[in-house]
Design a protein around this motif. Structure first.
Motif, mmCIF file in Angstrom:
data_model
loop_
_atom_site.group_PDB
_atom_site.id
_atom_site.type_symbol
_atom_site.label_atom_id
_atom_site.label_comp_id
_atom_site.label_asym_id
_atom_site.label_seq_id
_atom_site.Cartn_x
_atom_site.Cartn_y
_atom_site.Cartn_z
ATOM 1 N N VAL A 124 0.854 -1.185 0.000
ATOM 2 C CA VAL A 124 0.000 0.000 0.000
ATOM 3 C C VAL A 124 0.891 1.236 0.000
ATOM 4 C CG1 VAL A 124 -1.831 1.241 1.226
ATOM 5 C CG2 VAL A 124 -1.744 -1.269 1.312
ATOM 6 N N ASN A 125 0.621 2.150 -0.911
ATOM 7 C CA ASN A 125 1.435 3.356 -1.032
ATOM 8 C C ASN A 125 0.557 4.597 -1.134
ATOM 9 O OD1 ASN A 125 3.116 1.151 -2.993
ATOM 10 N ND2 ASN A 125 4.257 2.135 -1.350
ATOM 11 N N GLY A 126 0.791 5.538 -0.211
ATOM 12 C CA GLY A 126 0.135 6.841 -0.274
ATOM 13 C C GLY A 126 -1.374 6.807 -0.177
ATOM 14 N N LEU A 127 -1.908 5.861 0.582
ATOM 15 C CA LEU A 127 -3.364 5.691 0.651
ATOM 16 C C LEU A 127 -4.020 6.834 1.420
ATOM 17 C CD1 LEU A 127 -5.806 3.865 0.025
ATOM 18 C CD2 LEU A 127 -5.358 2.674 2.179
ATOM 19 N N LYS A 128 -4.976 7.490 0.766
ATOM 20 C CA LYS A 128 -5.733 8.582 1.385
ATOM 21 C C LYS A 128 -7.224 8.283 1.264
ATOM 22 C CE LYS A 128 -2.348 12.284 0.556
ATOM 23 N NZ LYS A 128 -2.150 13.653 -0.002
ATOM 24 N N VAL A 129 -7.941 8.530 2.353
ATOM 25 C CA VAL A 129 -9.389 8.345 2.393
ATOM 26 C C VAL A 129 -9.994 9.549 3.090
ATOM 27 C CG1 VAL A 129 -11.277 7.021 3.436
ATOM 28 C CG2 VAL A 129 -9.380 5.818 2.343
ATOM 29 N N ALA A 130 -11.072 10.077 2.526
ATOM 30 C CA ALA A 130 -11.758 11.213 3.134
ATOM 31 C C ALA A 130 -13.250 10.925 3.217
ATOM 32 C CB ALA A 130 -11.505 12.480 2.330
ATOM 33 N N TYR A 131 -13.847 11.349 4.324
ATOM 34 C CA TYR A 131 -15.290 11.295 4.494
ATOM 35 C C TYR A 131 -15.786 12.737 4.483
ATOM 36 C CZ TYR A 131 -14.099 6.589 6.081
ATOM 37 O OH TYR A 131 -13.610 5.312 6.174
ATOM 38 N N GLY A 132 -16.234 13.193 3.339
ATOM 39 C CA GLY A 132 -16.571 14.605 3.209
ATOM 40 C C GLY A 132 -15.307 15.444 3.310
ATOM 41 N N ALA A 133 -15.347 16.404 4.220
ATOM 42 C CA ALA A 133 -14.179 17.278 4.404
ATOM 43 C C ALA A 133 -13.158 16.705 5.369
ATOM 44 C CB ALA A 133 -14.643 18.642 4.906
ATOM 45 N N VAL A 134 -13.494 15.574 5.996
ATOM 46 C CA VAL A 134 -12.604 14.973 6.993
ATOM 47 C C VAL A 134 -11.701 13.942 6.323
ATOM 48 C CG1 VAL A 134 -12.471 13.660 9.131
ATOM 49 C CG2 VAL A 134 -14.315 15.314 8.805
ATOM 50 N N GLU A 135 -10.390 14.150 6.401
ATOM 51 C CA GLU A 135 -9.428 13.225 5.823
ATOM 52 C C GLU A 135 -9.062 12.180 6.875
ATOM 53 O OE1 GLU A 135 -5.985 13.779 2.541
ATOM 54 O OE2 GLU A 135 -5.585 14.769 4.451
ATOM 55 N N VAL B 96 -10.425 -3.228 0.959
ATOM 56 C CA VAL B 96 -11.406 -4.112 0.314
ATOM 57 C C VAL B 96 -12.464 -3.335 -0.469
ATOM 58 C CG1 VAL B 96 -11.095 -6.016 1.929
ATOM 59 C CG2 VAL B 96 -12.779 -4.243 2.443
ATOM 60 N N GLY B 97 -12.239 -2.039 -0.665
ATOM 61 C CA GLY B 97 -13.124 -1.261 -1.515
ATOM 62 C C GLY B 97 -14.383 -0.752 -0.860
ATOM 63 N N LEU B 98 -14.451 -0.802 0.473
ATOM 64 C CA LEU B 98 -15.647 -0.331 1.179
ATOM 65 C C LEU B 98 -15.554 1.141 1.572
ATOM 66 C CD1 LEU B 98 -16.336 -3.415 3.481
ATOM 67 C CD2 LEU B 98 -17.515 -2.777 1.365
ATOM 68 N N ALA B 99 -14.376 1.735 1.442
ATOM 69 C CA ALA B 99 -14.196 3.171 1.683
ATOM 70 C C ALA B 99 -13.526 3.753 0.451
ATOM 71 C CB ALA B 99 -13.336 3.423 2.925
ATOM 72 N N GLY B 100 -14.087 4.837 -0.067
ATOM 73 C CA GLY B 100 -13.564 5.423 -1.287
ATOM 74 C C GLY B 100 -12.157 5.980 -1.103
ATOM 75 N N LYS B 101 -11.285 5.654 -2.038
ATOM 76 C CA LYS B 101 -9.905 6.130 -1.971
ATOM 77 C C LYS B 101 -9.792 7.490 -2.653
ATOM 78 C CE LYS B 101 -8.468 1.302 -2.434
ATOM 79 N NZ LYS B 101 -9.859 0.849 -2.712
#
Length: 245
Positions: A15-26, A59-64
Protein backbone atom coordinates in the motif's frame (compact mmCIF):
# COMPACT_ATOMS: atom_id res chain seq x y z
CA UNK A 1 9.47 8.23 14.12
CA UNK A 2 10.14 5.02 12.18
CA UNK A 3 11.96 2.02 13.51
CA UNK A 4 13.78 -0.53 11.36
CA UNK A 5 12.34 -1.33 7.97
CA UNK A 6 9.95 -4.30 8.15
CA UNK A 7 11.36 -7.12 6.01
CA UNK A 8 9.04 -8.19 3.22
CA UNK A 9 10.67 -11.18 1.51
CA UNK A 10 7.61 -11.73 -0.67
CA UNK A 11 5.02 -8.96 -0.33
CA UNK A 12 1.46 -10.15 -0.78
CA UNK A 13 0.07 -6.66 -0.14
CA UNK A 14 1.71 -3.30 -0.78
CA UNK A 15 0.00 0.00 0.00
CA UNK A 16 1.44 3.36 -1.03
CA UNK A 17 0.14 6.84 -0.27
CA UNK A 18 -3.36 5.69 0.65
CA UNK A 19 -5.73 8.58 1.39
CA UNK A 20 -9.39 8.35 2.39
CA UNK A 21 -11.76 11.21 3.13
CA UNK A 22 -15.29 11.29 4.49
CA UNK A 23 -16.57 14.60 3.21
CA UNK A 24 -14.18 17.28 4.40
CA UNK A 25 -12.60 14.97 6.99
CA UNK A 26 -9.43 13.22 5.82
CA UNK A 27 -9.31 9.89 7.65
CA UNK A 28 -6.14 8.56 6.00
CA UNK A 29 -3.34 10.93 5.06
CA UNK A 30 -0.97 8.87 2.94
CA UNK A 31 -0.65 5.42 4.49
CA UNK A 32 2.23 3.16 3.38
CA UNK A 33 2.41 -0.45 4.54
CA UNK A 34 3.41 -3.90 3.37
CA UNK A 35 2.28 -7.38 4.35
CA UNK A 36 4.57 -10.31 3.58
CA UNK A 37 3.07 -13.58 2.44
CA UNK A 38 2.48 -16.03 5.29
CA UNK A 39 2.85 -13.46 8.07
CA UNK A 40 0.61 -11.82 10.64
CA UNK A 41 0.96 -8.04 10.58
CA UNK A 42 -0.84 -6.02 13.23
CA UNK A 43 -2.09 -2.47 12.85
CA UNK A 44 -2.14 -0.65 16.20
CA UNK A 45 -3.37 2.73 17.36
CA UNK A 46 -5.94 4.57 19.44
CA UNK A 47 -9.61 4.81 18.50
CA UNK A 48 -10.02 7.13 15.54
CA UNK A 49 -6.44 6.64 14.32
CA UNK A 50 -7.62 5.29 10.96
CA UNK A 51 -7.18 1.54 11.41
CA UNK A 52 -10.67 0.47 10.35
CA UNK A 53 -10.68 3.02 7.54
CA UNK A 54 -7.50 1.39 6.25
CA UNK A 55 -9.04 -2.09 6.20
CA UNK A 56 -12.26 -0.81 4.62
CA UNK A 57 -10.29 1.01 1.92
CA UNK A 58 -8.26 -2.10 1.12
CA UNK A 59 -11.41 -4.11 0.31
CA UNK A 60 -13.12 -1.26 -1.51
CA UNK A 61 -15.65 -0.33 1.18
CA UNK A 62 -14.20 3.17 1.68
CA UNK A 63 -13.56 5.42 -1.29
CA UNK A 64 -9.91 6.13 -1.97
CA UNK A 65 -8.97 9.76 -2.50
CA UNK A 66 -5.43 8.82 -3.57
CA UNK A 67 -2.91 6.00 -3.34
CA UNK A 68 -2.20 2.58 -4.75
CA UNK A 69 -3.04 -0.88 -3.45
CA UNK A 70 -1.20 -3.82 -5.00
CA UNK A 71 -2.36 -7.31 -4.01
CA UNK A 72 -0.57 -10.43 -5.21
CA UNK A 73 1.17 -8.40 -7.91
CA UNK A 74 -1.97 -6.71 -9.28
CA UNK A 75 -3.17 -3.16 -8.77
CA UNK A 76 -6.62 -3.49 -7.16
CA UNK A 77 -7.05 0.19 -6.28
CA UNK A 78 -10.10 0.65 -8.53
CA UNK A 79 -11.68 -2.79 -8.03
CA UNK A 80 -15.14 -3.28 -6.51
CA UNK A 81 -15.40 -5.20 -3.20
CA UNK A 82 -16.70 -8.40 -4.81
CA UNK A 83 -13.81 -8.38 -7.29
CA UNK A 84 -11.32 -7.99 -4.46
CA UNK A 85 -12.84 -10.90 -2.53
CA UNK A 86 -12.65 -13.10 -5.63
CA UNK A 87 -9.01 -12.07 -6.03
CA UNK A 88 -8.35 -13.51 -2.55
CA UNK A 89 -8.65 -10.73 0.05
CA UNK A 90 -11.52 -10.68 2.54
CA UNK A 91 -12.53 -8.73 5.66
CA UNK A 92 -14.01 -9.93 8.94
CA UNK A 93 -15.45 -6.60 10.09
CA UNK A 94 -15.57 -5.02 13.50
CA UNK A 95 -18.72 -6.03 15.35
CA UNK A 96 -18.97 -9.31 13.37
CA UNK A 97 -22.06 -8.15 11.42
CA UNK A 98 -23.79 -11.48 11.40
CA UNK A 99 -27.47 -11.76 10.40
CA UNK A 100 -29.43 -12.79 13.52
CA UNK A 101 -32.27 -14.49 11.64
CA UNK A 102 -30.02 -16.64 9.43
CA UNK A 103 -28.65 -19.98 10.55
CA UNK A 104 -24.98 -20.81 10.95
CA UNK A 105 -25.10 -22.90 7.78
CA UNK A 106 -26.72 -20.07 5.81
CA UNK A 107 -23.88 -17.75 6.84
CA UNK A 108 -21.34 -20.27 5.59
CA UNK A 109 -23.17 -20.57 2.29
CA UNK A 110 -23.17 -16.77 1.97
CA UNK A 111 -19.42 -16.74 2.44
CA UNK A 112 -19.03 -19.54 -0.08
CA UNK A 113 -20.91 -17.52 -2.69
CA UNK A 114 -17.76 -15.38 -3.02
CA UNK A 115 -15.44 -18.38 -3.30
CA UNK A 116 -12.50 -17.65 -5.55
CA UNK A 117 -12.87 -20.94 -7.37
CA UNK A 118 -10.20 -23.10 -5.71
CA UNK A 119 -11.53 -26.49 -4.74
CA UNK A 120 -15.05 -27.55 -3.95
CA UNK A 121 -17.24 -25.29 -1.80
CA UNK A 122 -18.69 -28.33 -0.01
CA UNK A 123 -15.16 -29.36 0.94
CA UNK A 124 -14.38 -25.86 2.20
CA UNK A 125 -17.57 -25.91 4.29
CA UNK A 126 -16.63 -29.28 5.76
CA UNK A 127 -13.19 -27.89 6.59
CA UNK A 128 -14.82 -24.98 8.44
CA UNK A 129 -16.99 -27.36 10.47
CA UNK A 130 -13.90 -29.39 11.37
CA UNK A 131 -11.92 -26.28 12.26
CA UNK A 132 -14.83 -24.78 14.25
CA UNK A 133 -16.53 -27.78 15.91
CA UNK A 134 -18.87 -25.54 17.92
CA UNK A 135 -20.33 -24.29 14.63
CA UNK A 136 -21.03 -27.85 13.57
CA UNK A 137 -23.01 -28.31 16.79
CA UNK A 138 -24.92 -25.08 16.05
CA UNK A 139 -25.27 -25.61 12.30
CA UNK A 140 -29.06 -25.13 12.11
CA UNK A 141 -29.24 -22.61 14.93
CA UNK A 142 -30.05 -18.95 14.31
CA UNK A 143 -26.90 -16.86 14.49
CA UNK A 144 -28.60 -14.34 16.78
CA UNK A 145 -28.82 -16.99 19.51
CA UNK A 146 -25.07 -17.67 19.55
CA UNK A 147 -22.75 -16.31 22.22
CA UNK A 148 -20.39 -13.47 21.35
CA UNK A 149 -17.45 -15.83 20.94
CA UNK A 150 -19.47 -18.18 18.75
CA UNK A 151 -20.59 -15.27 16.59
CA UNK A 152 -16.96 -14.18 16.16
CA UNK A 153 -16.00 -17.70 15.09
CA UNK A 154 -18.90 -17.68 12.64
CA UNK A 155 -17.81 -14.32 11.22
CA UNK A 156 -14.27 -15.63 10.68
CA UNK A 157 -15.52 -18.92 9.20
CA UNK A 158 -17.81 -16.99 6.84
CA UNK A 159 -14.77 -15.02 5.62
CA UNK A 160 -12.70 -18.17 5.23
CA UNK A 161 -15.40 -19.76 3.05
CA UNK A 162 -14.10 -17.64 0.15
CA UNK A 163 -10.67 -19.35 0.51
CA UNK A 164 -8.75 -16.07 0.87
CA UNK A 165 -5.01 -15.61 0.62
CA UNK A 166 -5.19 -12.54 2.88
CA UNK A 167 -7.61 -12.20 5.79
CA UNK A 168 -8.24 -8.76 7.28
CA UNK A 169 -9.44 -8.98 10.89
CA UNK A 170 -10.96 -5.90 12.54
CA UNK A 171 -11.09 -6.05 16.36
CA UNK A 172 -11.84 -9.80 16.69
CA UNK A 173 -11.71 -9.71 20.50
CA UNK A 174 -14.09 -6.78 20.93
CA UNK A 175 -16.64 -7.41 23.68
CA UNK A 176 -15.48 -10.95 24.45
CA UNK A 177 -14.62 -12.49 27.81
CA UNK A 178 -10.87 -12.99 28.48
CA UNK A 179 -10.97 -16.77 28.13
CA UNK A 180 -12.78 -16.42 24.79
CA UNK A 181 -10.22 -13.85 23.65
CA UNK A 182 -7.45 -16.39 24.27
CA UNK A 183 -9.37 -18.94 22.21
CA UNK A 184 -9.79 -16.49 19.32
CA UNK A 185 -6.09 -15.60 19.35
CA UNK A 186 -5.13 -19.29 19.37
CA UNK A 187 -7.38 -19.66 16.35
CA UNK A 188 -5.72 -16.74 14.55
CA UNK A 189 -2.25 -18.13 15.25
CA UNK A 190 -3.41 -21.50 13.94
CA UNK A 191 -4.60 -19.91 10.70
CA UNK A 192 -1.13 -18.48 10.17
CA UNK A 193 0.42 -21.90 10.75
CA UNK A 194 -1.78 -23.19 7.93
CA UNK A 195 -0.27 -20.59 5.59
CA UNK A 196 -2.87 -17.82 5.73
CA UNK A 197 -1.63 -14.23 5.64
CA UNK A 198 -3.37 -11.92 8.15
CA UNK A 199 -3.60 -8.17 8.65
CA UNK A 200 -4.91 -7.69 12.19
CA UNK A 201 -6.47 -4.62 13.81
CA UNK A 202 -6.86 -5.33 17.50
CA UNK A 203 -7.31 -3.40 20.75
CA UNK A 204 -5.38 -6.00 22.75
CA UNK A 205 -1.88 -4.80 21.86
CA UNK A 206 -0.01 -7.29 24.02
CA UNK A 207 -1.73 -10.35 22.55
CA UNK A 208 -1.43 -8.93 19.04
CA UNK A 209 2.32 -8.50 19.35
CA UNK A 210 2.66 -12.02 20.80
CA UNK A 211 1.28 -13.64 17.62
CA UNK A 212 2.35 -11.07 15.00
CA UNK A 213 5.53 -11.04 12.95
CA UNK A 214 5.54 -7.26 12.56
CA UNK A 215 3.36 -4.23 13.08
CA UNK A 216 2.52 -0.64 12.33
CA UNK A 217 1.27 2.05 14.68
CA UNK A 218 -1.21 4.63 13.39
CA UNK A 219 -2.07 8.09 14.71
CA UNK A 220 -4.24 10.73 13.06
CA UNK A 221 -4.47 8.84 9.78
CA UNK A 222 -0.73 8.24 9.40
CA UNK A 223 1.77 5.48 10.13
CA UNK A 224 3.99 6.83 12.90
CA UNK A 225 5.93 3.73 13.94
CA UNK A 226 6.76 0.36 12.44
CA UNK A 227 8.96 -2.61 13.20
CA UNK A 228 9.07 -6.29 13.99
CA UNK A 229 6.78 -7.45 16.78
CA UNK A 230 9.79 -7.80 19.08
CA UNK A 231 10.93 -4.25 18.33
CA UNK A 232 7.49 -2.86 19.02
CA UNK A 233 7.17 -4.82 22.27
CA UNK A 234 10.49 -3.35 23.40
CA UNK A 235 9.68 0.19 22.27
CA UNK A 236 9.33 2.65 25.16
CA UNK A 237 6.69 4.48 23.13
CA UNK A 238 4.58 1.34 22.76
CA UNK A 239 5.10 0.34 26.39
CA UNK A 240 4.08 3.75 27.64
CA UNK A 241 1.12 4.26 25.35
CA UNK A 242 -0.34 0.75 25.09
CA UNK A 243 1.22 -1.69 27.54
CA UNK A 244 0.91 0.35 30.71
CA UNK A 245 4.65 0.45 31.40
Amino acid sequence: MMMSTIPTPEPLLEVNGLKVAYGAVEALKGVDLSVARGQIVTLLGANGAGKSSTLNALVGLAGKKAGRVVFDGQDISAMAPEQIVRRGMTLTPEGRRIFPSLTVDEHLLLGGAMHKGRGNIAEVREDMLTRFPILKERLNQKAGSLSGGEQQMLAIARSLMSSPDLLLLDEPSLGLAPQVVDLIFDLIAGLRQRGLTILLVEQNVQLSLEIADSGYVMANGRIVLSGTAAELRNSTEIQGAYLGA
